[in-house]
Design an enzyme around this catalytic site. Structure first.
Site, short mmCIF file in Angstrom:
data_model
loop_
_atom_site.label_atom_id
_atom_site.label_comp_id
_atom_site.label_asym_id
_atom_site.label_seq_id
_atom_site.Cartn_x
_atom_site.Cartn_y
_atom_site.Cartn_z
N ARG A 189 3.32 -2.66 7.38
CA ARG A 189 4.37 -2.46 6.40
C ARG A 189 3.90 -1.77 5.15
O ARG A 189 4.50 -0.81 4.69
CB ARG A 189 4.92 -3.79 5.95
N THR A 190 2.86 -2.31 4.54
CA THR A 190 2.45 -1.77 3.25
C THR A 190 1.93 -0.34 3.43
O THR A 190 2.24 0.54 2.64
CB THR A 190 1.39 -2.69 2.61
N LYS B 42 -22.59 2.63 8.76
CA LYS B 42 -23.13 1.81 7.68
C LYS B 42 -23.05 2.46 6.30
O LYS B 42 -23.78 2.08 5.39
CB LYS B 42 -24.59 1.42 7.96
N ARG C 52 -6.40 -1.37 0.58
CA ARG C 52 -6.27 -2.79 0.94
C ARG C 52 -7.64 -3.23 1.44
O ARG C 52 -8.26 -2.54 2.25
CB ARG C 52 -5.24 -2.99 2.05
N HIS D 11 -1.37 -8.43 -5.26
CA HIS D 11 -0.68 -7.47 -4.41
C HIS D 11 0.44 -6.93 -5.31
O HIS D 11 1.61 -7.24 -5.11
CB HIS D 11 -0.12 -8.19 -3.18
#
Lengths: 329, 329, 329
Positions: free
Chosen positions: A67-68, A96, A117, A145
């Site tokens: 969604r985000t 890495k 995120r 958020h």
């Protein structure tokens, strides 16, 4: 040189959007007013002004989020920006390289904003210190958020007409919820009352000074808005949690909802666990604003991207002007 | 019919970009000059001319690559092209279709260029024989990586002012490095000296006639530019390789770098293994041009895409004209 | 309010494209005529009219598909639409949200069409009942794959000049083939004869009233077009199937093809199992139209997206007008 452009919000100076804790009420209102103006673009397929044409936004999602991520993508593309999706799983992180190195590298290809995120609290803040472009926090662990809280605030302002003098219940897994934290910070700036409601195990060790309650039925009669938080089953291994007990105590049913104030609305950040946090009748009922929250989310993210990149442009311009003065001597 | 368009490089006739081995010095300069003109688009968010509007580029990456794939994507989109990402892992390759069949199939949907990275040496050349559109090699095993060498050359020309009369050390895993090979071919055309430096195991069985050395300290005083190659741990299973010994002998430290020519620059194709090929002080120090390489990479890929698709357009036009003549007569 | 726009097909009223079974011959012709007009955009890199500018299409693929997904993406982007790729594997479906909830959620962000491929028969129809935007079926199990049949029909009309009075063989795994079913429905509306040919195990329990045959050699002399179906090895675990026997009986070889009508064409929906359904000579020979099918596929999907979204726009406008009348009283 970035193109000169009259800003719609001359007082906005934030290049980054990291959390609501340190934003002022005025800044929040600036976002909401701008988002309000964008709502018809989202709901009515109206063409949007391409204010971010030729801009590039990086979606740097190190945790799953349909969604985000989708919402930020729709928001940026609607304003004419290009969005590059970075999938942590298939990226050079496997070789890495550190996240910061990866981000700085892509930034050197020409970026205006990074939407991040990350599973670590504070990762967006560390990123913001390492890059020159804008950074928008799309969720960092149980910390903040901000765009979710801003979309909740826009939803509530549109449906209830105001942000102050309201009573809002945040119900459920408050302790693991960045959504709850950001909403608490946001509504606290508007003289609204936020009550965190849930079983004791979810209210322990809260790091915000919120009012708490364990009896949902007792709280509901005062509520203008009830925000059901997602039960994050994946995070509860170490916590004693019984879903049947939870449902008995906290599921929002039509009977319970009937006890809230007349016209009270029901929010949920999604994805909903139907039959857990709320019943189908409530999720799909007339007081539910869950899908409208999603719509508001795109408008809010359009506003945030535009405002932050606008501030970035002003910073770039003043740096260029300074460099010119330095050369002249 | 492809749109008619005045070319900025009327003498450029290559539809494909497969390697530097068979390119002329003049062709390399044509790419670098064009890329130079595009640098401000990358660094300053200036709008680019949409010379590839309505064009479609396929990113056909059969090996992981964040940077190169991102760079080609940014380059193509900045010129207005659409980019379609082909993920080998989720594609019909799983249904055992050959790469050539997949590519020809997508080409039939309307393609202008395919950017290919492949684990087999020569795969881009075989693809170029099977399709009608342009093919750009984004790395084929340890063979060639032409756009990487071109971006290294642009970086060096911008920072050191020229491409000839320089001494360049390629340090490390030369034998496994397509970057080293392509740079060797490139700089050899400009009367610059390329020295491959590394432990004997990395210099054995080189298939280019390059000067080699095993003592980095002895070579550095002659160097204008030091290009540290990535240690590709994933390829060293069959080779005796001790990372501590490698660091003792070949890691670029501030002390070692101080022995190079004044103003010498440090390059690395990325991703850097910090603490292996070079120390943090060197990677982030004033002589490092690693992030500028990334910026140059986008500009170089813009130039390559534009030039190759320009040549493709001329070929299409002349084929159309020939067909018309054939019908008439 | 969606932008007013003169439709090129005023009689087209379908918002969704779910299958050919319930489409009329006239509707099929409307799609094919429109697609015909779009073919030069696909084959000749001609700019297309941006009739879907500012529109958003969701590619909701719950089964692997490179070709169909790519084709819909190219089609939508060529008309100026934005396409959002939903990867079921990395989506919130993992958090057990239902497909319908996911789709309605993304729809609330502002969608014009959803292209869905799903392993369950009827999933697109259920989705169409749950959302307000257009839904296009990109394949639902062995049920329908309407855009594939439409592209086959366009290919045949372009190559053979008509859709009626033809004899078409559908050869192979008819029982598992949505392609066969949709083609059967399509050609049945045009007085063409469709013969399903294959070993008995593939013809058992067919749910369409098609003519069947087990002897390919006997059928070929009547055929204007031979459509080889893909052997879907992944679906044959429960069926007795011997690939060598299949090849002996049904592989299209040059010798077999020579028995078909003069000028007969060979189709295959792809990806081809070379050496199984047909030999390399036939796949790459002059009677093969396999790559042209792919080209037609993009044109057909451009037409379908445009027509369905056009009908959606008319529905939205009439709903808006009705709401205005209701408010006036």
């Amino acid at each position: 040189m970035p193109r000169s452009k009259k800003s719609a919000a001359p007082n906005w100076t934030r290049k980054h959007l990291l959390g609501l804790e340190d934003m002022t009420a005025q800044e929040i209102l600036t976002v909401l007013d701008r988002a309000d103006a964008y709502l018809p673009c989202v709901t009515q397929a109206r063409p949007c002004p391409p204010t971010l044409k030729d801009r590039t936004v990086l979606n740097l999602f190190c945790e799953d989020s349909t969604r985000t991520r989708t919402s930020f993508t729709f928001a940026a593309e609607r304003l004419g920006a290009r969005v590059f999706q970075f999938h942590a799983a298939t990226s050079s992180l496997n070789k890495k390289e550190s996240l910061i190195d990866t981000a700085r590298n892509i930034e050197a290809m020409g970026l205006d904003a990074i939407v991040i995120r990350h599973q670590e609290r504070g990762a967006p803040h560390r990123l913001a210190e390492a890059v020159a472009c804008s950074v928008l926090n799309a969720g960092d662990n149980a910390h903040e958020h901000p765009t979710q809280a801003l979309l909740d605030m826009l939803t509530i302002r549109r449906r209830l007409g105001r942000l102050d003098g309201l009573t809002l219940a945040l119900v459920g897994d408050v302790r693991h919820s960045r959504v709850a934290r950001s909403n608490f910070f946001g509504f606290s700036k508007f003289a609204s009352r936020v009550i965190c409601v849930g079983p004791p195990v979810f209210l322990q060790a809260l790091d915000v000074k919120a009012e708490t309650a364990t009896d949902l039925g007792a709280v509901l009669p005062e509520c203008d808005a009830v925000m059901m938080l997602r039960v994050q089953f994946e995070r509860h291994e170490s916590v004693q949690f019984n879903v049947d007990e939870y449902i008995r105590g906290y599921q929002l049913t039509p009977a319970r909802l009937a006890r809230a104030r007349p016209g009270a609305i029901v929010l949920h950040p999604g994805p909903v666990n139907r039959g857990v946090e709320l019943t189908n009748e409530v999720a799909d009922g007339p007081q539910s604003v869950i899908l409208f929250q999603t719509t508001c989310g795109v408008a809010v993210r359009m506003a945030c991207l535009e405002l932050c990149i606008g501030a970035l442009d002003r910073e770039r311009r003043s740096r260029t002007a300074q460099a010119r003065r330095d050369r002249r001597g």
